[in-house]
Design a protein around this motif. Structure first.
Motif, PDB file in Angstrom:
ATOM      1  N   TRP A   1       0.777  -1.280  -0.113  1.00 52.06           N
ATOM      2  CA  TRP A   1      -0.064   0.006  -0.121  1.00 52.06           C
ATOM      3  C   TRP A   1       0.844   1.297  -0.200  1.00 52.06           C
ATOM      4  CZ3 TRP A   1      -3.195  -2.030   4.835  1.00 52.06           C
ATOM      5  CH2 TRP A   1      -4.240  -2.982   4.344  1.00 52.06           C
ATOM      6  N   LEU A   2       2.010   1.284   0.759  1.00 53.12           N
ATOM      7  CA  LEU A   2       2.891   2.433   0.838  1.00 53.12           C
ATOM      8  C   LEU A   2       3.579   2.644  -0.125  1.00 53.12           C
ATOM      9  CD1 LEU A   2       4.036   1.973   4.465  1.00 53.12           C
ATOM     10  CD2 LEU A   2       2.609   3.872   3.742  1.00 53.12           C
ATOM     11  N   LYS A   3       3.572   1.680  -1.165  1.00 51.63           N
ATOM     12  CA  LYS A   3       4.664   1.737  -2.452  1.00 51.63           C
ATOM     13  C   LYS A   3       3.541   2.959  -3.355  1.00 51.63           C
ATOM     14  CE  LYS A   3       6.876  -1.101  -5.801  1.00 51.63           C
ATOM     15  NZ  LYS A   3       7.002  -2.315  -6.356  1.00 51.63           N
ATOM     16  N   ASP A   4       2.273   2.809  -3.244  1.00 49.06           N
ATOM     17  CA  ASP A   4       1.549   3.690  -3.941  1.00 49.06           C
ATOM     18  C   ASP A   4       0.540   4.683  -2.963  1.00 49.06           C
ATOM     19  OD1 ASP A   4       0.055   5.199  -6.052  1.00 49.06           O
ATOM     20  OD2 ASP A   4      -1.036   3.341  -6.627  1.00 49.06           O
ATOM     21  N   PRO A   5       1.078   5.503  -2.220  1.00 43.99           N
ATOM     22  CA  PRO A   5       0.319   6.087  -1.111  1.00 43.99           C
ATOM     23  C   PRO A   5      -1.124   6.969  -1.918  1.00 43.99           C
ATOM     24  CG  PRO A   5       2.395   7.150  -1.329  1.00 43.99           C
ATOM     25  CD  PRO A   5       2.435   5.985  -2.229  1.00 43.99           C
ATOM     26  N   GLU A   6      -0.596   7.443  -2.851  1.00 44.30           N
ATOM     27  CA  GLU A   6      -1.849   8.364  -3.511  1.00 44.30           C
ATOM     28  C   GLU A   6      -2.962   7.690  -4.110  1.00 44.30           C
ATOM     29  OE1 GLU A   6       1.457   8.729  -4.655  1.00 44.30           O
ATOM     30  OE2 GLU A   6       1.932  10.749  -4.237  1.00 44.30           O
ATOM     31  N   GLY A   7      -2.876   6.298  -4.515  1.00 47.87           N
ATOM     32  CA  GLY A   7      -3.722   5.303  -5.097  1.00 47.87           C
ATOM     33  C   GLY A   7      -4.405   4.524  -4.213  1.00 47.87           C
ATOM     34  N   ASN A   8      -3.717   4.522  -2.856  1.00 42.28           N
ATOM     35  CA  ASN A   8      -4.235   3.597  -1.621  1.00 42.28           C
ATOM     36  C   ASN A   8      -4.961   4.283  -0.466  1.00 42.28           C
ATOM     37  OD1 ASN A   8      -3.763   0.681  -2.926  1.00 42.28           O
ATOM     38  ND2 ASN A   8      -1.760   1.629  -2.671  1.00 42.28           N
ATOM     39  N   PHE A   9      -4.751   5.510  -0.464  1.00 42.88           N
ATOM     40  CA  PHE A   9      -5.029   6.320   0.732  1.00 42.88           C
ATOM     41  C   PHE A   9      -5.693   7.788   0.311  1.00 42.88           C
ATOM     42  CE2 PHE A   9      -1.768   3.593   2.010  1.00 42.88           C
ATOM     43  CZ  PHE A   9      -2.195   2.780   3.186  1.00 42.88           C
ATOM     44  N   PRO A  10      -6.521   8.112   1.255  1.00 42.41           N
ATOM     45  CA  PRO A  10      -7.116   9.543   0.971  1.00 42.41           C
ATOM     46  C   PRO A  10      -6.157  10.649   1.007  1.00 42.41           C
ATOM     47  CG  PRO A  10      -7.834   8.673   3.140  1.00 42.41           C
ATOM     48  CD  PRO A  10      -7.147   7.606   2.254  1.00 42.41           C
ATOM     49  N   PRO A  11      -6.345  11.765   0.808  1.00 45.94           N
ATOM     50  CA  PRO A  11      -5.376  12.902   1.048  1.00 45.94           C
ATOM     51  C   PRO A  11      -5.102  12.855   2.571  1.00 45.94           C
ATOM     52  CG  PRO A  11      -6.964  13.693  -0.413  1.00 45.94           C
ATOM     53  CD  PRO A  11      -7.597  12.254   0.038  1.00 45.94           C
ATOM     54  N   GLN A  12      -3.692  13.372   2.843  1.00 40.21           N
ATOM     55  CA  GLN A  12      -3.218  13.244   4.217  1.00 40.21           C
ATOM     56  C   GLN A  12      -3.221  14.579   4.930  1.00 40.21           C
ATOM     57  OE1 GLN A  12      -2.225  10.005   5.534  1.00 40.21           O
ATOM     58  NE2 GLN A  12      -3.606   9.803   3.892  1.00 40.21           N
ATOM     59  N   GLY A  13      -3.407  15.798   4.287  1.00 41.10           N
ATOM     60  CA  GLY A  13      -3.404  17.164   4.827  1.00 41.10           C
ATOM     61  C   GLY A  13      -2.068  17.635   4.574  1.00 41.10           C
ATOM     62  N   HIS A  14      -1.254  16.972   3.799  1.00 43.13           N
ATOM     63  CA  HIS A  14       0.034  17.216   3.415  1.00 43.13           C
ATOM     64  C   HIS A  14       0.076  17.036   1.923  1.00 43.13           C
ATOM     65  CE1 HIS A  14       1.766  13.571   3.576  1.00 43.13           C
ATOM     66  NE2 HIS A  14       1.680  13.311   4.781  1.00 43.13           N
ATOM     67  N   ASP A  15       1.036  17.588   1.496  1.00 40.94           N
ATOM     68  CA  ASP A  15       1.117  17.370  -0.200  1.00 40.94           C
ATOM     69  C   ASP A  15       2.333  16.471  -0.512  1.00 40.94           C
ATOM     70  OD1 ASP A  15      -0.815  19.331  -0.581  1.00 40.94           O
ATOM     71  OD2 ASP A  15       0.681  21.047  -0.688  1.00 40.94           O
ATOM     72  N   ALA A  16       2.604  15.674   0.514  1.00 39.67           N
ATOM     73  CA  ALA A  16       3.928  14.966   0.012  1.00 39.67           C
ATOM     74  C   ALA A  16       3.853  13.422   0.738  1.00 39.67           C
ATOM     75  CB  ALA A  16       5.232  15.339   0.337  1.00 39.67           C
ATOM     76  N   PRO A  17       2.757  12.706   0.335  1.00 34.66           N
ATOM     77  CA  PRO A  17       2.512  11.272   0.942  1.00 34.66           C
ATOM     78  C   PRO A  17       3.823  10.584   0.632  1.00 34.66           C
ATOM     79  CG  PRO A  17       1.054  11.613  -1.112  1.00 34.66           C
ATOM     80  CD  PRO A  17       1.758  13.019  -0.687  1.00 34.66           C
ATOM     81  N   LYS A  18       4.463  10.619  -0.519  1.00 37.50           N
ATOM     82  CA  LYS A  18       5.750   9.603  -0.598  1.00 37.50           C
ATOM     83  C   LYS A  18       6.995  10.120   0.255  1.00 37.50           C
ATOM     84  CE  LYS A  18       5.189   7.184  -4.930  1.00 37.50           C
ATOM     85  NZ  LYS A  18       5.720   6.265  -5.695  1.00 37.50           N
ATOM     86  N   GLU A  19       6.992  11.382   0.508  1.00 34.43           N
ATOM     87  CA  GLU A  19       8.301  11.959   1.384  1.00 34.43           C
ATOM     88  C   GLU A  19       7.905  11.928   2.807  1.00 34.43           C
ATOM     89  OE1 GLU A  19       7.024  13.806  -1.291  1.00 34.43           O
ATOM     90  OE2 GLU A  19       8.434  12.995  -2.803  1.00 34.43           O
ATOM     91  N   ILE A  20       6.640  12.334   3.054  1.00 34.83           N
ATOM     92  CA  ILE A  20       6.306  12.259   4.618  1.00 34.83           C
ATOM     93  C   ILE A  20       5.650  11.050   4.983  1.00 34.83           C
ATOM     94  CG2 ILE A  20       4.859  13.538   6.225  1.00 34.83           C
ATOM     95  CD1 ILE A  20       5.211  16.050   4.433  1.00 34.83           C
ATOM     96  N   GLY A  21       4.665  10.406   4.304  1.00 32.93           N
ATOM     97  CA  GLY A  21       4.224   9.260   4.697  1.00 32.93           C
ATOM     98  C   GLY A  21       2.590   9.243   4.675  1.00 32.93           C
ATOM     99  N   ILE A  22       2.046   8.251   5.185  1.00 32.40           N
ATOM    100  CA  ILE A  22       0.737   7.999   5.551  1.00 32.40           C
ATOM    101  C   ILE A  22       0.482   7.996   7.077  1.00 32.40           C
ATOM    102  CG2 ILE A  22      -1.204   6.348   5.006  1.00 32.40           C
ATOM    103  CD1 ILE A  22      -0.284   7.891   2.511  1.00 32.40           C
TER     104      ILE A  22
END
Length: 99
Positions: free
Chosen positions: A20-41
């Motif tokens: 799931w973390l390999k594709d955070p944008e495809g697997n999770f809703p927006p996180q309240g920050h603009d960098a899910p790959k850099e900051i995480g889920i």
């Protein structure tokens, strides 16, 4: 470290979390920050997707973190997790060499 990483991957749910973390944008809703790959889920999103309790989710993520396969970033009261791509690549290379 190799044995710890193999043990960490011996769980279907931990493998699923890494996937799931390999594709955070495809697997999770927006996180309240603009960098899910850099900051995480956020751990809460992982918990809901895995349908686990907070303590079980935390335990699984701690095992992955101790094995070096994920990294955590704390922002306020929230903890975000992302894959440690360098460690995953090094693990795959070492496994390839040793097997």
């Amino acid at each position: 470290m190799l044995i710890d990483q193999i043990k960490a991957l011996a769980s279907d749910i931990r493998m699923q979390m890494l996937e799931w973390l390999k594709d955070p944008e495809g697997n999770f809703p927006p996180q309240g920050h603009d960098a899910p790959k850099e900051i995480g889920i956020c751990m809460t999103h992982l918990q809901h997707k895995a349908a686990l309790s907070a303590s079980s989710t935390s335990s699984h993520l701690a095992i992955l973190q101790q094995a070096g396969l994920v990294e955590a970033t704390r922002i306020g009261k929230w903890t975000y997790f992302r894959r440690n791509e360098a460690a995953i690549a090094a693990f795959a290379e070492q496994l390839k060499r040793e097997l």
